[in-house]
Design a protein around this motif. Structure first.
Motif, PDB file in Angstrom:
ATOM      1  N   CYS A   1       0.821  -1.210   0.000  1.00 56.90           N
ATOM      2  CA  CYS A   1       0.000   0.000   0.000  1.00 56.90           C
ATOM      3  C   CYS A   1       0.854   1.258   0.000  1.00 56.90           C
ATOM      4  CB  CYS A   1      -0.931   0.002   1.213  1.00 56.90           C
ATOM      5  SG  CYS A   1      -1.977   1.467   1.308  1.00 56.90           S
ATOM      6  N   ALA A   2       0.551   2.188  -0.920  1.00 56.34           N
ATOM      7  CA  ALA A   2       1.270   3.464  -1.015  1.00 56.34           C
ATOM      8  C   ALA A   2       0.482   4.600  -0.370  1.00 56.34           C
ATOM      9  CB  ALA A   2       1.551   3.797  -2.481  1.00 56.34           C
ATOM     10  N   HIS A   3      -0.669   4.275   0.235  1.00 55.11           N
ATOM     11  CA  HIS A   3      -1.513   5.274   0.895  1.00 55.11           C
ATOM     12  C   HIS A   3      -1.888   6.410  -0.059  1.00 55.11           C
ATOM     13  CE1 HIS A   3      -1.037   3.276   4.764  1.00 55.11           C
ATOM     14  NE2 HIS A   3       0.218   3.079   4.405  1.00 55.11           N
TER      15      HIS A   3
ATOM     16  N   SER B   1      -1.041   0.869  -6.489  1.00 56.78           N
ATOM     17  CA  SER B   1       0.062   0.117  -5.896  1.00 56.78           C
ATOM     18  C   SER B   1      -0.016  -1.389  -6.090  1.00 56.78           C
ATOM     19  CB  SER B   1       0.130   0.404  -4.394  1.00 56.78           C
ATOM     20  OG  SER B   1      -0.994  -0.151  -3.736  1.00 56.78           O
ATOM     21  N   GLY B   2      -1.209  -1.898  -6.424  1.00 51.85           N
ATOM     22  CA  GLY B   2      -1.388  -3.340  -6.500  1.00 51.85           C
ATOM     23  C   GLY B   2      -1.775  -3.949  -5.170  1.00 51.85           C
ATOM     24  N   ALA B   3      -1.948  -3.113  -4.144  1.00 49.06           N
ATOM     25  CA  ALA B   3      -2.334  -3.630  -2.828  1.00 49.06           C
ATOM     26  C   ALA B   3      -3.744  -4.206  -2.851  1.00 49.06           C
ATOM     27  CB  ALA B   3      -2.239  -2.528  -1.784  1.00 49.06           C
ATOM     28  N   LEU B   4      -4.639  -3.589  -3.627  1.00 52.22           N
ATOM     29  CA  LEU B   4      -6.020  -4.052  -3.725  1.00 52.22           C
ATOM     30  C   LEU B   4      -6.262  -4.754  -5.055  1.00 52.22           C
ATOM     31  CD1 LEU B   4      -8.022  -0.989  -2.313  1.00 52.22           C
ATOM     32  CD2 LEU B   4      -7.446  -3.119  -1.119  1.00 52.22           C
TER      33      LEU B   4
ATOM     34  N   HIS C   1       0.885  -3.673 -12.451  1.00 53.35           N
ATOM     35  CA  HIS C   1       0.965  -2.317 -11.902  1.00 53.35           C
ATOM     36  C   HIS C   1       1.447  -2.356 -10.460  1.00 53.35           C
ATOM     37  CE1 HIS C   1      -3.094  -3.591 -10.627  1.00 53.35           C
ATOM     38  NE2 HIS C   1      -2.963  -2.742  -9.628  1.00 53.35           N
ATOM     39  N   TYR C   2       2.251  -1.350 -10.113  1.00 55.42           N
ATOM     40  CA  TYR C   2       2.814  -1.247  -8.770  1.00 55.42           C
ATOM     41  C   TYR C   2       3.380   0.160  -8.602  1.00 55.42           C
ATOM     42  CZ  TYR C   2       6.769  -2.650 -11.709  1.00 55.42           C
ATOM     43  OH  TYR C   2       7.692  -2.757 -12.735  1.00 55.42           O
ATOM     44  N   THR C   3       3.713   0.525  -7.351  1.00 56.98           N
ATOM     45  CA  THR C   3       4.161   1.880  -7.046  1.00 56.98           C
ATOM     46  C   THR C   3       5.481   1.832  -6.294  1.00 56.98           C
ATOM     47  OG1 THR C   3       1.884   2.715  -6.939  1.00 56.98           O
ATOM     48  CG2 THR C   3       3.567   4.016  -5.845  1.00 56.98           C
TER      49      THR C   3
ATOM     50  N   THR D   1       5.460   7.681   2.818  1.00 59.37           N
ATOM     51  CA  THR D   1       6.326   8.593   3.562  1.00 59.37           C
ATOM     52  C   THR D   1       6.514   9.929   2.851  1.00 59.37           C
ATOM     53  OG1 THR D   1       7.498   6.734   4.584  1.00 59.37           O
ATOM     54  CG2 THR D   1       8.625   8.858   4.596  1.00 59.37           C
ATOM     55  N   HIS D   2       6.384   9.940   1.522  1.00 61.70           N
ATOM     56  CA  HIS D   2       6.546  11.194   0.768  1.00 61.70           C
ATOM     57  C   HIS D   2       5.580  12.279   1.239  1.00 61.70           C
ATOM     58  CE1 HIS D   2       3.417   8.898  -1.356  1.00 61.70           C
ATOM     59  NE2 HIS D   2       2.876  10.075  -1.599  1.00 61.70           N
ATOM     60  N   LYS D   3       4.426  11.885   1.786  1.00 60.52           N
ATOM     61  CA  LYS D   3       3.459  12.881   2.248  1.00 60.52           C
ATOM     62  C   LYS D   3       4.041  13.723   3.374  1.00 60.52           C
ATOM     63  CE  LYS D   3      -0.659  10.247   1.039  1.00 60.52           C
ATOM     64  NZ  LYS D   3      -1.953   9.703   1.528  1.00 60.52           N
ATOM     65  N   LYS D   4       4.863  13.089   4.214  1.00 61.95           N
ATOM     66  CA  LYS D   4       5.518  13.826   5.302  1.00 61.95           C
ATOM     67  C   LYS D   4       6.765  14.546   4.815  1.00 61.95           C
ATOM     68  CE  LYS D   4       3.939  10.566   8.836  1.00 61.95           C
ATOM     69  NZ  LYS D   4       4.351   9.587   9.876  1.00 61.95           N
ATOM     70  N   ARG D   5       7.482  13.890   3.900  1.00 59.23           N
ATOM     71  CA  ARG D   5       8.747  14.477   3.448  1.00 59.23           C
ATOM     72  C   ARG D   5       8.533  15.600   2.454  1.00 59.23           C
ATOM     73  NH1 ARG D   5      14.171  11.376   1.169  1.00 59.23           N
ATOM     74  NH2 ARG D   5      15.335  13.275   0.788  1.00 59.23           N
ATOM     75  N   TRP D   6       7.591  15.395   1.517  1.00 58.06           N
ATOM     76  CA  TRP D   6       7.370  16.386   0.470  1.00 58.06           C
ATOM     77  C   TRP D   6       6.051  17.130   0.625  1.00 58.06           C
ATOM     78  CZ3 TRP D   6       9.098  12.804  -4.130  1.00 58.06           C
ATOM     79  CH2 TRP D   6      10.502  12.745  -4.156  1.00 58.06           C
ATOM     80  N   GLY D   7       5.227  16.740   1.600  1.00 56.00           N
ATOM     81  CA  GLY D   7       3.989  17.457   1.864  1.00 56.00           C
ATOM     82  C   GLY D   7       2.922  17.265   0.821  1.00 56.00           C
ATOM     83  N   TRP D   8       2.898  16.072   0.181  1.00 56.66           N
ATOM     84  CA  TRP D   8       1.923  15.819  -0.885  1.00 56.66           C
ATOM     85  C   TRP D   8       0.672  15.148  -0.365  1.00 56.66           C
ATOM     86  CZ3 TRP D   8      -0.633  11.616  -2.803  1.00 56.66           C
ATOM     87  CH2 TRP D   8      -1.241  11.768  -4.045  1.00 56.66           C
ATOM     88  N   SER D   9      -0.486  15.436  -0.974  1.00 59.74           N
ATOM     89  CA  SER D   9      -1.709  14.703  -0.695  1.00 59.74           C
ATOM     90  C   SER D   9      -2.416  14.422  -2.000  1.00 59.74           C
ATOM     91  CB  SER D   9      -2.645  15.502   0.224  1.00 59.74           C
ATOM     92  OG  SER D   9      -3.303  16.522  -0.497  1.00 59.74           O
ATOM     93  N   LYS D  10      -3.335  13.454  -2.015  1.00 55.80           N
ATOM     94  CA  LYS D  10      -4.068  13.099  -3.239  1.00 55.80           C
ATOM     95  C   LYS D  10      -4.887  14.285  -3.743  1.00 55.80           C
ATOM     96  CE  LYS D  10      -7.122   9.565  -5.182  1.00 55.80           C
ATOM     97  NZ  LYS D  10      -8.188  10.427  -5.685  1.00 55.80           N
ATOM     98  N   ASP D  11      -5.326  15.143  -2.837  1.00 51.38           N
ATOM     99  CA  ASP D  11      -6.133  16.293  -3.221  1.00 51.38           C
ATOM    100  C   ASP D  11      -5.293  17.485  -3.657  1.00 51.38           C
ATOM    101  OD1 ASP D  11      -8.504  14.947  -2.583  1.00 51.38           O
ATOM    102  OD2 ASP D  11      -8.255  15.422  -0.467  1.00 51.38           O
TER     103      ASP D  11
END
Length: 211
Positions: free
Chosen positions: A85-87, A125-128, A177-179, A195-205
């Motif tokens: 999962c890549a969240h 990510s292929g998690a689901l 497919h995978y991430t 982890t990129h969300k914390k490091r780079w401040g990214w969100s899906k929105d």
């Protein structure tokens, strides 16, 4: 055949796949290129050799603790592999995917099976994955391509084989497919763990700093 080869403590060398930004626009006419995995290249998404200067270590900090969990419903079975999962945040469907509940997946939470499938097929990510009538569906992209998420990971689509430096296939649920991490800080390398969300401040929105 399209291929991605993980270089030890270095980039991923891609052959035979189109490189696009997240909107689907080509980033280069080349189909062979090296993509940064350390997060410090000054020529992102391409590797510029910085990984060697900073001593990038691609060792996993967390090993796989469990495999696929199966959530069996009357019409559809949903398969979840948390380690991959890549969240990304695609799994949003009231009654079916409820992250704050346990269990967090209820395949019978809606009668609209197509809506469930749409959500699963939006998971990069292929998690689901899912099964209907005993048929496990894991693949749904055609053209081999890598999509670069702005301030986020690398999304591989369209049957790009993933190999380590010895040419051994990397274990995946879907080879289609995978991430992969490109911020350099995932604990599940080479896979993205959000982890990129914390490091780079990214969100899906698209809002920096949101979760």
């Amino acid at each position: 055949m399209a291929k991605g080869e993980l270089q030890p403590n270095g980039p991923i060398q891609v052959q035979g796949a189109i490189l696009k930004d997240f909107s689907g626009q080509k980033m280069t006419e080349r189909t062979d290129y090296a993509l940064c995995r350390c997060g410090h290249s000054s020529d992102k998404p391409f590797c510029d050799g910085t990984h060697a200067k900073i001593g990038f270590d691609d060792t996993r900090q967390r090993e796989l603790r469990r495999g696929i969990e199966n959530y069996v419903g009357a019409q559809i079975t949903i398969h979840d592999h948390r380690y991959l999962c890549a969240h990304y945040g695609a799994c949003r469907l009231k009654g079916v995917f409820e992250p704050r509940k346990r269990p967090w997946i209820d395949p019978d939470g809606t009668q609209d099976v197509n809506a469930v499938i749409d959500v699963i097929e939006d998971c990069p990510s292929g998690a689901l994955t899912y099964s209907i009538d005993g048929n496990h569906v894991t693949d749904w992209h055609d053209e081999p391509e890598v999509r670069v998420q702005e301030e986020g990971p690398l999304h591989f689509r369209g049957s790009i084989s993933l190999e380590d430096e010895q040419g051994s296939a990397v274990l995946l649920v879907s080879r289609e497919h995978y991430t992969l991490c490109r911020c350099g800080a995932s604990k599940h390398k080479p896979f993205c763990d959000g982890t990129h969300k914390k490091r780079w401040g990214w969100s899906k929105d698209g809002e920096k700093g949101s979760s």
